[in-house]
Scaffold this motif. Sequence first.
Motif, PDB file in Angstrom:
ATOM      1  N   TYR A 234       0.657  -1.086  -0.161  1.00 10.81           N
ATOM      2  CA  TYR A 234      -0.082  -0.088  -0.335  1.00 10.81           C
ATOM      3  C   TYR A 234       1.006   1.131  -0.080  1.00 10.81           C
ATOM      4  N   GLY A 235       0.726   2.582  -1.027  1.00  9.91           N
ATOM      5  CA  GLY A 235       0.570   3.525  -1.126  1.00  9.91           C
ATOM      6  C   GLY A 235       2.814   3.173  -0.970  1.00  9.91           C
ATOM      7  N   LYS A 236       2.924   2.852  -1.863  1.00  8.11           N
ATOM      8  CA  LYS A 236       4.338   2.445  -2.641  1.00  8.11           C
ATOM      9  C   LYS A 236       5.093   2.737  -2.459  1.00  8.11           C
ATOM     10  N   ASN A 237       5.087   4.656  -2.793  1.00  9.85           N
ATOM     11  CA  ASN A 237       6.565   5.934  -2.758  1.00  9.85           C
ATOM     12  C   ASN A 237       6.648   5.753  -2.108  1.00  9.85           C
ATOM     13  N   VAL A 238       6.253   5.290  -0.203  1.00  9.97           N
ATOM     14  CA  VAL A 238       6.995   5.633   0.642  1.00  9.97           C
ATOM     15  C   VAL A 238       7.419   4.414   1.829  1.00  9.97           C
TER      16      VAL A 238
END
Length: 439
Positions: free
Chosen positions: A237-241
């Motif tokens: 989930y929310g792979k850029n963090v």
Amino acid sequence: MASKINQNDMFARFYDDGVSTALFQQGAASAAFGCAGGQQVYTIWQTGDALGVKDVDRMIRVLDLAAETGCPVVTFYQSAGARLAEGLDALTAAAKYNAAIAKVSGVIPQIAVVTGVCGGTSALAAASADLCIMAEGAELFFTPPFTSAAKGDKVEGAGTAAAAAKAGVAAMTAPDAGAAAALAAKVVGLLPSNNLAGPACFDFQAPDAPFQAGLAPDKAAAALADAGSLMEVYAGYGKNVYTALATIAGEAVGIVAAGETLCHNCTAKASRFVRLCDAFSIPVVTVVDTQGFVPSSADDIAGGIREAARLAATYADATTARVCLLAGKAVGPVYTALAAADLKIAVDGCLVSPLEPSAAVSVLYKEELDASDSIPAATKAKAAAYAKEVCSAAAAVAAGAADMECAPAGARPAVVAALDILRTKRAARLPKKHGNMAL
């Protein structure tokens, strides 16, 4: 549908040496007490049968006992649902159970491990835990996928562990129920036993690779954390963090590393994780090297501004030790949101600025640039000079936007030193019921 899991096999993977003390074993739920990951912990085990009111009352009793004795609770979810023959009593019992979960939230760690079918109010309870771990083959849903499909709402993979991870409900997944139990034991070992206990400490080894500029979020975290200690959460989930529990110099910490751009899911994920760390006074180390929030009106409408406000409020409200490593770009709102820390470390080569240098010089030196022979070339040169003079690590320290400066190779020692400085931090909030951050 997932098959029932043998409790003895599960406890052998979860409890240290497979040893535990049974508290009750009759009915559709049983409980035990023992040590997992070196930590005293209670477990609630659902057998797969329909839950009755007495079963739920016993589960609530375990939560109350755990809160009284300051120990984590790990609940293994697999149930055919409530006993419908008990009517509204079953419904009120489920409501009482969710109220009990909320009551002890932030007092003791609660881990949900979904090993079988987990639907309806049980899914609500599992999602309310501090962390939810799912075994592949387990099911988590409000509406049974076959019922939804019959109404024309067929979604591939609905109710699976992969879907729960993508939705940000499952923090971790495991290949099977035994692996999920072993993973839960490792997580419990990293977390404090309760909100009054200090972070756990361990023997450690230095990371294999040194910190460098421009590392991807996971690589940056690995260069700061002790070797082999990283446990990523919410990977789907929310792979850029990147968010992970780990140890640095043997002390349990939470690491947040920002990636290229942050969408509303990324910021929601980071907020959720920091909130967990703050509840149990786990120090938070944030690595900032990002282009900023997604420049998208569609993402704003989807909740980007709201979630960014929530992220900023979460960091600002946290009283746990907070260390921010300004490792690359930290421009404008993203600095405001992520750099609310007790100590901020600027790495040589970073760029800390209220605005992109090219945009800043276009305003500050408009007349000079307009008069130049080549506006693009002049703007580029001015932006480079502005970045060096105004936005560098040294300039950030001089302006108070950072507290310390270090070379990239010295990033880990600087973080270790900052955590040591903050080890005795004490903070008190202004008297209030609670804040009203943008949830």
